[in-house]
Scaffold this active site. Structure first.
Site, PDB file in Angstrom:
ATOM      1  NE  ARG A 116     -18.829  -8.377 -28.557  1.00  0.00           N
ATOM      2  CZ  ARG A 116     -18.497  -7.655 -27.827  1.00  0.00           C
ATOM      3  NH1 ARG A 116     -18.773  -8.324 -26.411  1.00  0.00           N
ATOM      4  NH2 ARG A 116     -17.898  -6.513 -27.694  1.00  0.00           N
TER       5      ARG A 116
ATOM      6  CE  LYS B 170     -24.282 -11.340 -19.151  1.00  0.00           C
ATOM      7  NZ  LYS B 170     -23.242 -11.980 -19.561  1.00  0.00           N
TER       8      LYS B 170
ATOM      9  N   GLY C 104     -23.307 -14.553 -27.134  1.00  0.00           N
ATOM     10  CA  GLY C 104     -22.019 -15.038 -27.777  1.00  0.00           C
ATOM     11  C   GLY C 104     -21.697 -16.561 -27.748  1.00  0.00           C
ATOM     12  CB  SER C 105     -22.052 -19.009 -25.030  1.00  0.00           C
ATOM     13  OG  SER C 105     -20.969 -18.330 -24.425  1.00  0.00           O
TER      14      SER C 105
ATOM     15  CD  GLU D 119     -22.886  -8.968 -27.889  1.00  0.00           C
ATOM     16  OE1 GLU D 119     -22.383  -8.917 -26.778  1.00  0.00           O
ATOM     17  OE2 GLU D 119     -23.510  -9.963 -28.380  1.00  0.00           O
TER      18      GLU D 119
ATOM     19  CB  THR E  15     -24.688 -17.063 -18.530  1.00  0.00           C
ATOM     20  OG1 THR E  15     -23.756 -16.224 -19.146  1.00  0.00           O
ATOM     21  CG2 THR E  15     -25.812 -16.485 -19.212  1.00  0.00           C
TER      22      THR E  15
ATOM     23  CB  SER F 129     -21.986 -20.163 -19.639  1.00  0.00           C
ATOM     24  OG  SER F 129     -21.617 -18.861 -19.490  1.00  0.00           O
TER      25      SER F 129
ATOM     26  CG  HIS G 174     -43.545 -16.083 -47.888  1.00  0.00           C
ATOM     27  ND1 HIS G 174     -44.467 -16.630 -49.016  1.00  0.00           N
ATOM     28  CD2 HIS G 174     -42.528 -16.727 -48.039  1.00  0.00           C
ATOM     29  CE1 HIS G 174     -43.859 -17.523 -49.461  1.00  0.00           C
ATOM     30  NE2 HIS G 174     -42.624 -17.667 -49.276  1.00  0.00           N
TER      31      HIS G 174
ATOM     32  CB  SER H 142     -18.769 -15.482 -18.252  1.00  0.00           C
ATOM     33  OG  SER H 142     -20.256 -15.974 -18.189  1.00  0.00           O
TER      34      SER H 142
HETATM   35  C1  F6R Z   1     -20.518 -10.648 -24.558  1.00  0.00           C
HETATM   36  C2  F6R Z   1     -21.226 -11.559 -25.293  1.00  0.00           C
HETATM   37  C3  F6R Z   1     -22.579 -11.706 -24.801  1.00  0.00           C
HETATM   38  C4  F6R Z   1     -22.410 -13.116 -23.872  1.00  0.00           C
HETATM   39  C5  F6R Z   1     -23.806 -13.492 -22.989  1.00  0.00           C
HETATM   40  C6  F6R Z   1     -23.558 -14.633 -22.207  1.00  0.00           C
HETATM   41  O1  F6R Z   1     -19.379 -10.486 -25.257  1.00  0.00           O
HETATM   42  O2  F6R Z   1     -21.049 -11.841 -26.432  1.00  0.00           O
HETATM   43  O3  F6R Z   1     -23.752 -11.932 -25.979  1.00  0.00           O
HETATM   44  O4  F6R Z   1     -22.296 -13.951 -24.681  1.00  0.00           O
HETATM   45  O5  F6R Z   1     -24.026 -12.328 -22.086  1.00  0.00           O
HETATM   46  O6  F6R Z   1     -22.609 -14.633 -21.699  1.00  0.00           O
HETATM   47  P1  F6R Z   1     -21.708 -16.157 -21.627  1.00  0.00           P
HETATM   48  O7  F6R Z   1     -21.173 -16.341 -22.953  1.00  0.00           O
HETATM   49  O8  F6R Z   1     -20.348 -15.740 -20.791  1.00  0.00           O
HETATM   50  O9  F6R Z   1     -22.526 -17.143 -21.187  1.00  0.00           O
END
Ligand code: F6R
Length: 362
Positions: free
Chosen positions: A158, A351, A64-65, A243, A111, A106, A259, A108
């Site tokens: 996301r 994770k 999502g980031s 998701e 990541t 990121s 193509h 969170s």
């Molecule tokens: C969860 C989501 C995931 C996170 C990914 C990376 O809502 O969208 O795709 O974005 O796991 O985590 P972040 O974005 O925190 O670095």
């Protein structure tokens, strides 16, 4: 029909039923997206980054980031002669050198791939700005004096696209790279605000294109196609559907799919597929013709085919409007499928296992 999906039993106009199916209140987060974007516009990096214009911009991010980086790159492609790359993975590519600006993004801040990209930037002495709501990335930036945009926390990454995207526009503006004008940004906020009202749960199916499309996709699989501008939107729709609604979706882009992928529509399973064309009024005449011919060639094979149009004049509006529409479609699809649109248990479990110490690979 997909067993997880029983279309007859969820009425998308029954607001009480939607509330029961959405215990974490995703509907409120989506409805407040315009407000999120307005707050995001005011966020700036602290301390201020150096004002040197880079030769290359690399957004290091995942999931999502990374979607915010895709949006930035797609907007920049129209205005900048400096390339904006989105790097999804560990470390940094060899192209990231001291004349590159790395934006480690990121939500969170925890990541692993993005933290390792930030560490690589620090080791290589590549200018770095961090965009995060906290976690290890925030701690790393604070310890090393790296400019950092601190985002409000509490959302799923996301669903924080506004928070993640607009500060990056400002970071580029600070190094003399104008991705979007003030007028374009203002327009996008108005467009997103209007869409929030048009697509929310209170708006009945008859008047709500997001509910209509979710119902049309129903128990089938969505195949999303974009043109040169809306390709990033198609990919974003795919990941939001995966998701939020927990069902596979695919994304393709014109002209490339003409193509190769077009042949796959002759397979017997095509009846289970619902094609969605993400259109843009500014698309070149050639792309318009390609969508028309594609419709002629696959329309009878597909289970259904829908076209959704971007709104607004500027690229930010056009792409954000499609992102908002995709968020709502995936939300209603989740409720039709009776899955919680907020939680991502497998993603979390993945994770957790990756972070477990001493895990061997076989
Ligand atoms: C969860 C989501 C995931 C996170 C990914 C990376 O809502 O969208 O795709 O974005 O796991 O985590 P972040 O974005 O925190 O670095």
């Amino acid at each position: 029909m997909d067993r997880a999906h029983d279309r007859t039993s969820v009425n998308l106009d029954d607001v009480a039923a939607l509330e029961r199916g959405d215990p974490y209140g995703v509907r409120h987060v989506l409805a407040e997206f315009a407000a999120q974007c307005r707050v995001a516009r005011g966020l700036r990096p602290e301390p201020r980054p150096q004002a040197t214009t880079p030769r290359l911009v690399t957004v290091a991010a995942m999931g999502g980031s990374a979607a915010s980086g895709d949006l930035l790159a797609a907007c920049a492609a129209e205005t900048l002669d400096v390339p904006v790359l989105v790097h999804r993975g560990y470390g940094l590519p060899p192209s990231a050198r001291p004349d590159t600006l790395v934006i480690a993004t990121s939500y969170s801040g925890d990541t692993a791939e993005t933290i390792s990209a930030a560490q690589a930037a620090i080791e290589r002495r590549t200018p770095l700005v961090v965009v995060t709501a906290g976690g290890e990335l925030a701690r790393l930036a604070a310890t090393r004096g790296v400019p950092q945009v601190t985002l409000p926390s509490g959302l799923m990454p996301r669903m924080a696209l506004g928070y993640l995207f607009f500060p990056q526009v400002e970071i580029l503006r600070a190094v003399e790279l104008g991705v979007a004008t003030e007028t374009e940004v203002e327009e996008s906020l108005d467009v997103v605000e209007a869409l929030g009202k048009e697509l929310g749960p209170e708006r009945p199916v008859d008047l709500n294109p997001a509910k209509q499309l979710a119902q049309a996709i129903g128990g089938g699989l969505a195949v999303i196609y974009g043109g040169p501008t809306t390709a990033v939107s198609a990919y974003r729709w795919k990941t939001d559907i995966e998701e939020n609604a927990k069902v596979l979706a695919t994304a393709g882009v014109l002209p490339e799919m003409n193509h190769n992928e077009i042949e796959a529509w002759s397979a017997p399973g095509a009846r289970r597929l619902h094609a969605v064309f993400l259109r843009d009024a500014g698309e070149p005449r050639e792309i318009e013709r390609r969508f028309a011919i594609l419709r002629e060639l696959i329309g009878d094979d597909a289970g259904g085919l829908s076209e959704m149009w971007a709104r607004g004049r500027g690229r930010v509006s056009r792409l954000l409007s499609l992102a908002v529409l995709g968020q709502w479609v995936s939300y209603y699809l989740a409720l039709l499928r009776r899955v919680d649109p907020w939680t991502v248990p497998r993603l979390d479990e993945f994770k957790r296992r990756m972070a477990a110490p001493g895990r061997d690979c076989h």
